[in-house]
Design a protein around this motif. Structure first.
Motif, PDB file in Angstrom:
ATOM      1  N   PRO B 175     -40.239  32.623   0.892  1.00 28.99           N
ATOM      2  CA  PRO B 175     -40.549  33.098  -0.463  1.00 28.99           C
ATOM      3  C   PRO B 175     -39.350  33.763  -1.130  1.00 28.99           C
ATOM      4  O   PRO B 175     -38.375  34.120  -0.464  1.00 28.99           O
ATOM      5  CB  PRO B 175     -41.668  34.128  -0.248  1.00 28.99           C
ATOM      6  CG  PRO B 175     -42.015  34.091   1.193  1.00 28.99           C
ATOM      7  CD  PRO B 175     -40.945  33.376   1.929  1.00 28.99           C
ATOM      8  N   SER B 176     -39.490  33.965  -2.413  1.00 29.42           N
ATOM      9  CA  SER B 176     -38.420  34.556  -3.226  1.00 29.42           C
ATOM     10  C   SER B 176     -37.850  35.816  -2.600  1.00 29.42           C
ATOM     11  O   SER B 176     -38.593  36.657  -2.098  1.00 29.42           O
ATOM     12  CB  SER B 176     -38.975  34.958  -4.599  1.00 29.42           C
ATOM     13  OG  SER B 176     -39.449  33.826  -5.236  1.00 29.42           O
ATOM     14  N   ASN B 177     -36.540  35.889  -2.692  1.00 22.92           N
ATOM     15  CA  ASN B 177     -35.813  37.095  -2.275  1.00 22.92           C
ATOM     16  C   ASN B 177     -36.182  37.577  -0.875  1.00 22.92           C
ATOM     17  O   ASN B 177     -36.175  38.763  -0.602  1.00 22.92           O
ATOM     18  CB  ASN B 177     -36.034  38.232  -3.283  1.00 22.92           C
ATOM     19  CG  ASN B 177     -35.526  37.832  -4.647  1.00 22.92           C
ATOM     20  OD1 ASN B 177     -34.433  37.278  -4.759  1.00 22.92           O
ATOM     21  ND2 ASN B 177     -36.324  38.069  -5.667  1.00 22.92           N
ATOM     22  N   THR B 178     -36.510  36.643  -0.025  1.00 18.82           N
ATOM     23  CA  THR B 178     -36.818  36.988   1.352  1.00 18.82           C
ATOM     24  C   THR B 178     -35.721  36.426   2.230  1.00 18.82           C
ATOM     25  O   THR B 178     -35.220  35.329   1.998  1.00 18.82           O
ATOM     26  CB  THR B 178     -38.171  36.372   1.768  1.00 18.82           C
ATOM     27  OG1 THR B 178     -39.133  36.794   0.824  1.00 18.82           O
ATOM     28  CG2 THR B 178     -38.567  36.791   3.166  1.00 18.82           C
ATOM     29  N   LYS B 179     -35.373  37.221   3.237  1.00 17.11           N
ATOM     30  CA  LYS B 179     -34.268  36.806   4.080  1.00 17.11           C
ATOM     31  C   LYS B 179     -34.752  36.663   5.524  1.00 17.11           C
ATOM     32  O   LYS B 179     -35.356  37.583   6.066  1.00 17.11           O
ATOM     33  CB  LYS B 179     -33.175  37.873   3.995  1.00 17.11           C
ATOM     34  CG  LYS B 179     -31.935  37.513   4.769  1.00 17.11           C
ATOM     35  CD  LYS B 179     -30.832  38.514   4.468  1.00 17.11           C
ATOM     36  CE  LYS B 179     -29.633  38.206   5.369  1.00 17.11           C
ATOM     37  NZ  LYS B 179     -28.521  39.094   5.122  1.00 17.11           N
ATOM     38  N   VAL B 180     -34.498  35.518   6.101  1.00 19.49           N
ATOM     39  CA  VAL B 180     -34.792  35.331   7.517  1.00 19.49           C
ATOM     40  C   VAL B 180     -33.488  35.620   8.244  1.00 19.49           C
ATOM     41  O   VAL B 180     -32.497  34.913   8.064  1.00 19.49           O
ATOM     42  CB  VAL B 180     -35.251  33.893   7.818  1.00 19.49           C
ATOM     43  CG1 VAL B 180     -35.725  33.782   9.257  1.00 19.49           C
ATOM     44  CG2 VAL B 180     -36.348  33.466   6.858  1.00 19.49           C
ATOM     45  N   VAL B 181     -33.497  36.673   9.038  1.00 18.18           N
ATOM     46  CA  VAL B 181     -32.220  37.133   9.587  1.00 18.18           C
ATOM     47  C   VAL B 181     -31.672  36.174  10.644  1.00 18.18           C
ATOM     48  O   VAL B 181     -30.584  35.636  10.505  1.00 18.18           O
ATOM     49  CB  VAL B 181     -32.354  38.565  10.158  1.00 18.18           C
ATOM     50  CG1 VAL B 181     -30.996  39.049  10.649  1.00 18.18           C
ATOM     51  CG2 VAL B 181     -32.876  39.495   9.072  1.00 18.18           C
ATOM     52  N   LEU B 182     -32.453  35.952  11.677  1.00 12.68           N
ATOM     53  CA  LEU B 182     -31.973  35.039  12.723  1.00 12.68           C
ATOM     54  C   LEU B 182     -32.386  33.609  12.391  1.00 12.68           C
ATOM     55  O   LEU B 182     -33.311  33.385  11.624  1.00 12.68           O
ATOM     56  CB  LEU B 182     -32.562  35.455  14.075  1.00 12.68           C
ATOM     57  CG  LEU B 182     -32.053  36.774  14.645  1.00 12.68           C
ATOM     58  CD1 LEU B 182     -32.837  37.154  15.890  1.00 12.68           C
ATOM     59  CD2 LEU B 182     -30.566  36.681  14.964  1.00 12.68           C
ATOM     60  N   PRO B 183     -31.717  32.634  12.973  1.00  7.63           N
ATOM     61  CA  PRO B 183     -32.049  31.245  12.656  1.00  7.63           C
ATOM     62  C   PRO B 183     -33.476  30.864  13.079  1.00  7.63           C
ATOM     63  O   PRO B 183     -34.025  31.418  14.028  1.00  7.63           O
ATOM     64  CB  PRO B 183     -31.048  30.438  13.494  1.00  7.63           C
ATOM     65  CG  PRO B 183     -29.976  31.374  13.870  1.00  7.63           C
ATOM     66  CD  PRO B 183     -30.563  32.738  13.884  1.00  7.63           C
ATOM     67  N   LEU B 184     -34.013  29.907  12.365  1.00  6.04           N
ATOM     68  CA  LEU B 184     -35.244  29.247  12.794  1.00  6.04           C
ATOM     69  C   LEU B 184     -34.810  28.012  13.573  1.00  6.04           C
ATOM     70  O   LEU B 184     -33.938  27.270  13.139  1.00  6.04           O
ATOM     71  CB  LEU B 184     -36.075  28.844  11.572  1.00  6.04           C
ATOM     72  CG  LEU B 184     -36.513  30.007  10.682  1.00  6.04           C
ATOM     73  CD1 LEU B 184     -37.154  29.478   9.402  1.00  6.04           C
ATOM     74  CD2 LEU B 184     -37.486  30.911  11.442  1.00  6.04           C
ATOM     75  N   GLN B 185     -35.442  27.824  14.729  1.00  2.00           N
ATOM     76  CA  GLN B 185     -34.972  26.787  15.631  1.00  2.00           C
ATOM     77  C   GLN B 185     -36.067  25.758  15.882  1.00  2.00           C
ATOM     78  O   GLN B 185     -37.198  26.121  16.221  1.00  2.00           O
ATOM     79  CB  GLN B 185     -34.582  27.451  16.957  1.00  2.00           C
ATOM     80  CG  GLN B 185     -34.075  26.507  18.013  1.00  2.00           C
ATOM     81  CD  GLN B 185     -33.920  27.216  19.370  1.00  2.00           C
ATOM     82  OE1 GLN B 185     -34.667  28.145  19.682  1.00  2.00           O
ATOM     83  NE2 GLN B 185     -32.953  26.770  20.162  1.00  2.00           N
TER      84      GLN B 185
END
Ligand SMILES: Nc1ncnc2c1ncn2[C@@H]1O[C@H](COP(=O)(O)OP(=O)(O)OP(=O)(O)O)[C@@H](O)[C@H]1O
Ligand SMILES: [Mg+2]
Lengths: 269, 445
Positions: B175-185
């Protein structure tokens, strides 16, 4: 105490003979300077001692402590303690100084065991000198040889200035601690300060257990690094060997007199 | 519309060859809503209406499908259910543990076999789920984005087949302005002698930031038709890595496209290590001003591998930057093809675009074809392209050997150095290490 003996060395590229019977013996603890005109074969001699595969030895031998090294590949020679500081060091894209030097140092110092050697294709990072230990030593030596610490991460000679390349060569020598080092014009293209740094470096490394062949065009480095012998290289071989006075003589008179003496038979043809 | 109610196993056994019926069965096995079956059936029609690639097609001139035959494969795999961590194959466990991830999904035989979330993504409204589940849980989002915008079913023969039979895949929604810090694998291990159709559908909304790593493994004697869709809304920042390391008996067809909004920032790392043959179509579609797109590729075919990348940097609007760098090394009798076009549409002024392809040929019997191209219909642009093919410099080898490196070490270092320009831009350190290992493995064999 070691001896590197070059005996009646003849070397050709294709059909052209470039070295025409070089005789030269280096002992540890000695600095032997060699001067000679452009194209006389000094770099060829260095390459052949270091084991460059393109040159064909047609006659003669190179012995390290009595054993011929001619059948050894360049890397084996490096591991027996021969080092060449290149006149024109190559730049290798994407290969950082720290990266290859760690492997080099590990091999030369024997971190790489026999089994590891046959496994030399394996994963990078195996059989290497521990990273921290290597880093610490490299950092210390970089300070000592006035090489900026950023050079460790930079790709070998990519975008290095002429003087930076030469200093990096000397830094590598300091890390590899060879028995015999051939410095092929390590003083060319250096500014006064860099010449001082490189000279200091050589002097620091000029210990009892190490011998130097110092190839140069200029007498000035010999004001900083005191040679035991000075040889004149001419037309593919050594035509005269003496003390530091030979360098002064060349500086004053150039090479014409050598040729004249050659013709007159004063120095052996 | 008939929906077969059968056990998946029976369904597959009933499947002989590829047909409209196969498509119905594939959908039935997944117990899908009618709209998806519809989509599949339409795609099947498209597939049937499109001719097979011919050597006379410009796209396929250098990559032949001789001896590729759908009839050699089971049309789709039958999922075997989920497994516990301790039941996982060591290869998969290893792939899973190689990286610190926010969440991981593991696919095998057409379904998810393992999943874990290391961080609470749901709380932030982030969706990272397998696409089959997403079809049921987020139908409105999937309907909106699945093969509608980035890659359409009729893009080519294989995208049509993919749309008709897609099985595994990840749906990623940030979603908007959301940050996923570590990678999605996401890790796919494809089975043997079977068709696989893996999908990655990523939607990064305005200002979202996410890194996604797709790890593609297995596929012994199989074929795979992958689709990658990256949709970046304004200001989104995406790092995407597609790491293909299939068995050397796999046929691999990949079509991927990134649709980039205003001021987006994308770095796409495309790694093609495996497969007997790969044909990849990769597009950067710059639709909003101020977009910054990087497409970086690595390949290293050995033996008789054939790797073909075809890229498009499409500048529709002004003031976008795109940078493409594909570097590959080739051994034995391997062959690579790189074809790329920078296309600047009328009005897309101040476009700044690069395209470079470098090849390092390690054996004289290997061959690299490189066909860069520009199609520019705006006048105030800067576009450059370059293609090189070179061998390992003897002088480099000698230099390193004179320092004490063995010949294989020296060669390895030079080859790795050549690929380093791309490795340097891989944003996840564990991925860099993994790639370095493969490079070392490839050099030594
Ligand atoms: N690979 C080669 N192929 C052909 N000729 C060569 C090759 N390498 C060297 N030579 C020739 O051998 C001769 C000696 O060259 P070399 O580089 O050893 O001279 P040098 O004494 O080091 O000169 P400088 O003082 O200019 O460095 C030159 O005439 C050179 O052109
Ligand atoms: Mg020289």
């Amino acid at each position: 105490m070691s001896t590197l003996a070059i005996q009646n060395l003849h070397v050709a590229i294709g059909d052209t003979e470039i070295l025409k019977g070089v005789d030269l013996t280096l002992h540890s603890g000695e600095i032997h300077a060699m001067m000679g005109p452009n194209g006389s074969g000094k770099s060829t001699l260095s390459y052949v001692v270091a084991g460059h595969p393109h040159y064909k030895v047609t006659q003669g031998d190179i012995l390290l402590d009595g054993e011929s090294i001619l059948d050894m590949e360049a890397d084996e020679r490096a591991r027996t303690g021969i080092f060449l500081a290149f006149q024109y060091p190559v730049s290798i894209p994407g290969v950082s100084v720290a990266n290859f030097l760690r492997t080099a140092v590990s091999n030369v110092r024997g971190y790489t065991t026999k089994e590891a050697d046959s496994n030399a294709n394996g994963v990078i990072g195996s059989n290497l000198m521990p990273m921290r230990e290597f880093r610490r030593e490299l950092n210390t030596k970089m300070k000592e040889f006035n090489v900026d610490s950023s050079f460790a991460r930079r790709y070998l000679n990519e975008g290095f200035s002429g003087g930076e390349k030469k200093r990096t060569e000397v830094l590598q020598m300091a890390m590899l601690e060879p028995k015999f080092a051939i410095l092929d014009e390590s003083d060319s293209g250096l500014d006064i300060d860099a010449l001082q740094v490189v000279s200091d470096g050589i002097n620091k490394l000029a210990t009892e257990d190490r011998g130097f062949l110092l190839i140069t065009h200029y007498q000035r480095i010999l004001n900083f690094v005191k040679p035991d012998y000075v040889s004149i290289f001419f037309g593919g071989r050594i035509v005269k060997t003496g003390g530091p006075e030979v360098a002064h003589m060349l500086e004053e008179r150039g090479y014409n007199w050598v040729e004249e003496e050659l013709v007159a038979g004063i120095v052996p043809a | 519309m008939t929906v077969l109610i059968k056990e998946p196993k029976e369904i597959v056994e009933a499947t002989a060859g590829f047909s409209q019926e196969t498509v119905r069965q594939a959908s039935a096995a997944k117990d899908e809503p009618a709209w998806m079956l519809d989509l599949r059936l339409r795609a099947w029609q498209t597939f049937e209406s499109l001719p097979w690639p011919k050597p006379t097609d410009e796209d396929w001139r250098r990559t032949r499908l001789t001896s590729f035959n759908l009839d050699n494969y089971t049309p789709f795999a039958t999922p075997g259910g989920t497994l516990g961590l301790d039941e996982l194959d060591p290869i998969l466990l290893n792939a899973l543990d190689e990286m610190d991830s926010s969440a991981s999904l593991l696919y095998r035989d057409g379904g998810v076999i393992y999943s874990r979330e290391n961080q609470d993504l749901k709380q932030q409204g982030i969706i990272f789920t397998d696409l089959q589940t997403a079809v049921k849980q987020h139908p409105e989002l999937v309907r909106r984005y699945f093969m509608t915008e980035a890659v359409k079913p009729d893009a080519n023969k294989f995208t049509a087949l993919h749309a008709a039979l897609w099985d595994t895949g990840s749906f990623i929604f940030v979603p908007s302005n959301t940050k996923v810090v570590l990678p999605l694998q996401a890790i796919l291990y494809q089975g043997e002698r079977v068709g696989g159709y893996h999908h990655t559908l990523l939607v990064a909304e305005e200002g979202a930031e996410v890194t996604v790593v797709d790890d593609l493994l297995g596929a012994k004697n199989s074929f795979q038709a992958t689709v990658v869709e990256l949709i970046l809304k304004d200001n989104a920042q995406v790092r995407y890595m597609n790491l293909q390391d299939f068995e050397h008996t796999a046929w691999n067809f990949l079509t991927g496209s990134a649709v980039m909004g205003k001021d987006t920032d994308l770095r796409w790392i495309q790694v093609s290590w495996g497969s007997r043959l790969t044909k990849a179509f990769l597009d950067l579609d710059m639709r909003g001003e101020g977009g910054h797109g990087e497409l970086l590729g690595l390949y290293f075919p050995t033996r008789r591998q054939h790797i073909d990348h075809q890229t498009l940097q499409l500048h529709r609007v002004p003031n976008c930057f795109s940078d493409l760098l594909f570097n590959g090394a080739l051994k034995h009798r391997a062959r690579s093809v790189y074809m790329g076009i920078i296309k600047v549409l009328p009005g897309a002024q101040k476009t700044d675009a690069f395209q470079r392809n470098g090849n390092l040929i390690l054996d004289s019997s290997a061959r690299a074809d490189s066909i860069p191209g520009l199609e520019i219909e705006a006048d105030d642009v800067r576009c450059t392209h370059a293609a090189t093919a070179a061998q390992v410099e003897d002088e480099y080898v000698f230099y390193l050997m004179a320092r004490g490196l063995t010949r294989p070490q020296a060669e390895r270092m030079i080859v790795q150095g050549f690929l380093q320009k791309v490795l340097d831009r891989v944003p996840v350190e564990s991925v860099v290490h993994k790639l370095e290992k493969v490079i070392a493995r490839k050099i030594s064999r």
